[in-house]
Design a protein around this motif. Structure first.
Motif, PDB file in Angstrom:
ATOM      1  N   LYS A  44       2.295  -3.176  66.556  1.00 38.23           N
ATOM      2  CA  LYS A  44       0.875  -2.852  66.753  1.00 38.23           C
ATOM      3  C   LYS A  44       0.136  -3.150  65.457  1.00 38.23           C
ATOM      4  O   LYS A  44       0.654  -2.892  64.360  1.00 38.23           O
ATOM      5  CB  LYS A  44       0.724  -1.357  67.091  1.00 38.23           C
ATOM      6  CG  LYS A  44      -0.707  -0.816  67.013  1.00 38.23           C
ATOM      7  CD  LYS A  44      -1.615  -1.433  68.062  1.00 38.23           C
ATOM      8  CE  LYS A  44      -3.077  -0.981  67.864  1.00 38.23           C
ATOM      9  NZ  LYS A  44      -4.000  -1.694  68.792  1.00 38.23           N
ATOM     10  N   SER A  45      -1.081  -3.703  65.552  1.00 42.05           N
ATOM     11  CA  SER A  45      -1.870  -3.975  64.345  1.00 42.05           C
ATOM     12  C   SER A  45      -1.966  -2.700  63.509  1.00 42.05           C
ATOM     13  O   SER A  45      -2.271  -1.620  64.025  1.00 42.05           O
ATOM     14  CB  SER A  45      -3.288  -4.424  64.732  1.00 42.05           C
ATOM     15  OG  SER A  45      -3.243  -5.673  65.387  1.00 42.05           O
ATOM     16  N   LEU A  72      -7.805   0.889  67.635  1.00 46.17           N
ATOM     17  CA  LEU A  72      -6.834   0.623  66.561  1.00 46.17           C
ATOM     18  C   LEU A  72      -5.962   1.836  66.223  1.00 46.17           C
ATOM     19  O   LEU A  72      -5.748   2.171  65.061  1.00 46.17           O
ATOM     20  CB  LEU A  72      -7.573   0.110  65.322  1.00 46.17           C
ATOM     21  CG  LEU A  72      -6.822  -0.531  64.160  1.00 46.17           C
ATOM     22  CD1 LEU A  72      -5.770  -1.502  64.636  1.00 46.17           C
ATOM     23  CD2 LEU A  72      -7.802  -1.212  63.216  1.00 46.17           C
ATOM     24  N   PRO A  73      -5.444   2.543  67.257  1.00 42.35           N
ATOM     25  CA  PRO A  73      -4.508   3.629  66.962  1.00 42.35           C
ATOM     26  C   PRO A  73      -3.222   3.025  66.428  1.00 42.35           C
ATOM     27  O   PRO A  73      -2.744   2.018  66.932  1.00 42.35           O
ATOM     28  CB  PRO A  73      -4.275   4.288  68.323  1.00 42.35           C
ATOM     29  CG  PRO A  73      -4.469   3.180  69.313  1.00 42.35           C
ATOM     30  CD  PRO A  73      -5.541   2.297  68.721  1.00 42.35           C
ATOM     31  N   ASN A 128      -4.935  -9.894  62.126  1.00 43.32           N
ATOM     32  CA  ASN A 128      -5.805  -9.720  63.282  1.00 43.32           C
ATOM     33  C   ASN A 128      -7.258  -9.802  62.845  1.00 43.32           C
ATOM     34  O   ASN A 128      -7.766  -8.894  62.178  1.00 43.32           O
ATOM     35  CB  ASN A 128      -5.512  -8.361  63.936  1.00 43.32           C
ATOM     36  CG  ASN A 128      -6.292  -8.151  65.221  1.00 43.32           C
ATOM     37  OD1 ASN A 128      -7.201  -8.926  65.532  1.00 43.32           O
ATOM     38  ND2 ASN A 128      -5.956  -7.105  65.952  1.00 43.32           N
ATOM     39  N   SER A 130      -9.766  -9.992  65.009  1.00 37.90           N
ATOM     40  CA  SER A 130     -10.524  -9.959  66.269  1.00 37.90           C
ATOM     41  C   SER A 130     -10.461  -8.638  67.021  1.00 37.90           C
ATOM     42  O   SER A 130     -10.572  -8.613  68.240  1.00 37.90           O
ATOM     43  CB  SER A 130      -9.991 -11.067  67.169  1.00 37.90           C
ATOM     44  OG  SER A 130      -8.569 -11.102  67.137  1.00 37.90           O
ATOM     45  N   CYS A 131     -10.287  -7.519  66.305  1.00 39.81           N
ATOM     46  CA  CYS A 131     -10.299  -6.266  67.045  1.00 39.81           C
ATOM     47  C   CYS A 131     -11.741  -5.965  67.448  1.00 39.81           C
ATOM     48  O   CYS A 131     -12.624  -5.865  66.591  1.00 39.81           O
ATOM     49  CB  CYS A 131      -9.751  -5.116  66.210  1.00 39.81           C
ATOM     50  SG  CYS A 131      -9.792  -3.558  67.145  1.00 39.81           S
ATOM     51  N   ASN A 133     -12.902  -3.243  69.058  1.00 38.44           N
ATOM     52  CA  ASN A 133     -13.117  -1.872  69.553  1.00 38.44           C
ATOM     53  C   ASN A 133     -13.296  -0.794  68.498  1.00 38.44           C
ATOM     54  O   ASN A 133     -13.248   0.386  68.828  1.00 38.44           O
ATOM     55  CB  ASN A 133     -11.948  -1.485  70.455  1.00 38.44           C
ATOM     56  CG  ASN A 133     -11.839  -2.400  71.647  1.00 38.44           C
ATOM     57  OD1 ASN A 133     -12.844  -2.850  72.195  1.00 38.44           O
ATOM     58  ND2 ASN A 133     -10.602  -2.716  72.024  1.00 38.44           N
TER      59      ASN A 133
HETATM   60  O1  LIG Z   1      -8.628  -1.321  70.490  1.00 37.63           O
HETATM   61  C1  LIG Z   1      -7.640  -1.844  69.916  1.00 37.63           C
HETATM   62  O2  LIG Z   1      -6.805  -1.233  69.222  1.00 37.63           O
HETATM   63  C2  LIG Z   1      -7.532  -3.322  70.106  1.00 37.63           C
HETATM   64  N1  LIG Z   1      -7.745  -3.779  71.370  1.00 37.63           N
HETATM   65  C3  LIG Z   1      -7.761  -5.129  71.646  1.00 37.63           C
HETATM   66  O3  LIG Z   1      -7.955  -5.551  72.805  1.00 37.63           O
HETATM   67  N2  LIG Z   1      -7.540  -6.006  70.638  1.00 37.63           N
HETATM   68  C4  LIG Z   1      -7.306  -5.619  69.360  1.00 37.63           C
HETATM   69  O4  LIG Z   1      -7.101  -6.479  68.464  1.00 37.63           O
HETATM   70  C5  LIG Z   1      -7.292  -4.217  69.081  1.00 37.63           C
HETATM   71  I1  LIG Z   1      -6.905  -3.585  67.130  1.00 37.63           I
END
Ligand SMILES: O=C(O)c1[nH]c(=O)[nH]c(=O)c1I
Length: 312
Positions: A44-45, A72-73, A128, A130-131, A133
């Motif tokens: 997970k990022s 981003l949890p 990443n 491109s988050c 949210n």
């Molecule tokens: O909301 C998220 O954690 C999330 N959700 C996504 O659809 N892509 C992302 O890169 C991330 I960091």
């Protein structure tokens, strides 16, 4: 038909892996991916510190895909660094999970990548960009200057294999601008695409949105986005230096979807919504189906058709 795939000097049984964010938050989930039929997997990022993410409900699936605003949890990057370094020590198969990084700022990204550079981790890192949210945080990938500045700073010190997770682009001028920027750097790959940001799913029966964060706006995945994902895979495959590989993500729920991504030029294939909805067994099904498609078409290996999309 065989699905064996070489990527960044590693040989994988097949091109399938999870999309970062799906089934990869905890050690248990990562271990399940390790034991699954997935050819590779990714964490997970991660941010510097652990994050709870956005309030729930923050994920919703429909017949055509999903909407998410997880926020981003994650357990904090040290948790995942421990996992990947431990994996390297014990399972020296060279298939340590890819490590996904999503700092909340340029400095945070730099700091995390500096620690990865100094660490024993020898695997692949995915930055990443491109988050969609995190409230108040625009997607870096849509800020072309910021993207170039970050990559310039990163490649001053980062010497390990690095890929970038890109948002979807929808304009030929943007494909050209972004490809020109990326071609300046010794990137290992681009991962196209992240979810289509800030869509809105409306439930007509309840006359309501279906996720809590951001008044119901969230990243769209699944069948909804396959044409966009294929377009981005093809656009970057045809624009980038051949040394920069492409990972295809978006709308892969069948062997045919996988075939289409490979035809557009993808090497590894990441699965998000279909993995979230079906669970780990999705990888076994996708491999069987992709082999069937290849056999029907008379292909023995993926190399025979990768990138060979015909035009009219
Ligand atoms: O909301 C998220 O954690 C999330 N959700 C996504 O659809 N892509 C992302 O890169 C991330 I960091």
């Amino acid at each position: 038909a065989v699905l064996k795939t070489e990527f960044l000097g590693q040989k994988y049984e097949n091109p399938f892996m999870n999309a970062s964010g799906v089934h990869c938050l905890t050690v248990n989930e990562l271990d399940e991916l390790k034991r699954s039929k997935a050819g590779a997997f990714i964490t997970k990022s991660a941010t510097t510190l652990e994050r709870a993410g956005n309030p729930e409900p923050r994920y919703y699936a429909t017949a055509l895909g999903s909407i998410n605003s997880m926020g981003l949890p994650n357990k904090g990057f040290q948790y995942y660094l421990d996992y990947v370094v431990d994996y390297q020590k014990n399972d020296s198969d060279g298939k340590a999970p890819f490590f996904s990084v999503a700092g909340m700022s340029r400095d945070e990204n730099i700091n995390i990548l500096k620690i990865i550079q100094r660490s024993d981790f020898q695997g692949v890192t995915e930055l990443n960009l491109s988050c969609p949210n995190v409230p108040g945080k625009p997607q870096v990938g849509y800020d072309f200057q910021m993207t170039e500045q970050i990559l310039t700073q990163v490649f001053e010190f980062f010497r390990k294999p690095l890929g970038v997770k890109l948002p979807p682009y929808f304009d030929f001028a943007h494909f050209d601008i972004v490809a020109n920027i990326l071609n300046k750097f010794p990137l290992a790959y681009v991962n196209c695409v992240n979810s289509v940001g800030n869509g809105l799913y409306v439930d007509a029966a309840s006359e309501s949105v279906v996720i809590k964060p951001k008044n119901g706006f969230g990243g769209i995945g699944g069948d909804y986005i396959k044409p966009t994902a294929l377009a981005n895979v093809r656009a970057f495959y045809t624009r980038l230096n051949p040394t920069i590989k492409v990972i295809g993500t978006g709308g892969i729920a069948s062997g045919q979807d996988a075939f289409e991504h490979l035809l557009c030029g993808a090497t590894m294939l990441q699965v998000g919504t279909a993995l979230y909805e079906e669970g780990i067994s999705v990888f076994e099904r996708l491999e069987k189906e992709l082999k069937e498609v290849m056999t029907q078409k008379g292909y023995k290996t993926i190399e025979e058709f990768r990138g060979q999309l015909r035009t009219l």
